[in-house]
Enzyme design. Structure first.
Site, mmCIF file in Angstrom:
data_model
loop_
_atom_site.group_PDB
_atom_site.id
_atom_site.type_symbol
_atom_site.label_atom_id
_atom_site.label_comp_id
_atom_site.label_asym_id
_atom_site.label_seq_id
_atom_site.Cartn_x
_atom_site.Cartn_y
_atom_site.Cartn_z
ATOM 1 N N GLY A 35 62.410 -11.673 94.199
ATOM 2 C CA GLY A 35 61.781 -10.385 93.931
ATOM 3 C C GLY A 35 60.362 -10.592 93.427
ATOM 4 C CG LEU A 36 57.420 -7.463 94.213
ATOM 5 C CD1 LEU A 36 57.115 -5.978 94.002
ATOM 6 C CD2 LEU A 36 56.279 -8.148 94.950
ATOM 7 C CB SER A 37 55.264 -11.544 89.654
ATOM 8 O OG SER A 37 54.949 -11.848 88.316
ATOM 9 N N GLY A 38 57.583 -9.852 87.791
ATOM 10 C CA GLY A 38 57.790 -8.713 86.891
ATOM 11 C C GLY A 38 58.994 -7.863 87.252
ATOM 12 N N GLY A 40 62.095 -8.732 87.113
ATOM 13 C CA GLY A 40 63.177 -8.938 86.140
ATOM 14 C C GLY A 40 64.030 -10.170 86.413
ATOM 15 C CE LYS A 41 61.211 -13.620 90.526
ATOM 16 N NZ LYS A 41 60.238 -12.507 90.232
ATOM 17 C CB SER A 109 61.977 -17.296 97.231
ATOM 18 O OG SER A 109 62.848 -16.565 96.398
#
Ligand code: ADP
Length: 203
Positions: A35-38, A40-41, A109
């Site tokens: 997922g995008l930066s920020g 919540g990964k 990724s």
């Protein structure tokens, strides 16, 4: 680079992954958060680990920033280096899998190709793709690391979502929408789907 010819790995005398899973009373998987930066990964990976630990599961987190300051500290953000980054992470994940350990990976990724490479190395049956889905607007507003601001100012080229695309997974195993739910809700939603895959079953 071709493998050296004078190396003779011996695998057949080792204990199997099944032996180790039995010892740990769990089934190993790689939980791959994309997922995008920020989005919540990292937050979700940490909470997964805490909750799974309470339930008696042995896990290992692999996270972008940590890996890039260690094993991958010689890699940058060119396309080749991004692939090599993920290739090494996938190979390291495989070592944990073979040890019966649940690997929780948190990496942007961004492309289908790069995630497919990871899936191919790790094995389809071992790979749980979790799409941590927050909109670009929300991620940019959170800007937890100040990177969006830098990217908008032209200080970071090829930043995912701004100067480089993020290709959402078409058929993720799990999708967690993290724009509005609380962290606890997203974690609970993910664990509900993950637990049946890691609970130990005697065959
Ligand atoms: P990433 O690792 O994807 O770059 P981070 O986990 O570092 O993202 O940051 C996500 C931010 O979003 C954190 O500040 C977190 O508190 C916040 N957040 C709000 N709602 C959620 C949610 N449902 N799941 C995960 N993070 C959330």
């Amino acid at each position: 680079m071709a493998a050296p010819t004078n190396i003779h790995p011996v695998f057949n005398s080792l204990l199997t992954r099944a032996d180790k899973e039995k010892l740990l009373s769990q089934h190993a998987r790689v939980i791959w958060l994309t997922g995008l930066s920020g989005a919540g990964k990292t937050t979700i990976a940490r909470q997964f680990e805490i909750e799974l630990n309470k339930m008696g599961y042995l896990t290992q987190i692999l996270d972008g920033d940590n890996v890039r300051t260690g094993i991958n500290n010689n890699l940058g953000f060119s396309e080749d280096d991004r692939f090599e980054n993920i290739r090494r992470i996938a190979e390291v994940s495989k070592l944990f899998l073979d040890c019966g350990i649940i690997c929780i990976n948190s990496f942007i990724s961004p492309t289908k190709k790069i995630r497919q490479m990871a899936r191919d190395i790790i094995g389809n049956e071992n790979f749980i793709e979790v799409y941590v889905n927050a909109s670009l607007a929300v991620c940019e507003k959170r800007d937890t690391k100040g990177l969006y601001q830098k990217a908008r100012a032209g200080e970071i080229r090829n930043f995912t979502g701004i100067g480089a695309p993020f290709e959402p997974p078409e058929h993720p195993d799990i999708e967690l929408k993290t724009d509005t739910p609380t962290i606890a809700e997203s974690v609970a939603q993910g664990l509900e789907m993950i637990l049946p895959l890691i609970q130990y079953k005697k065959f």
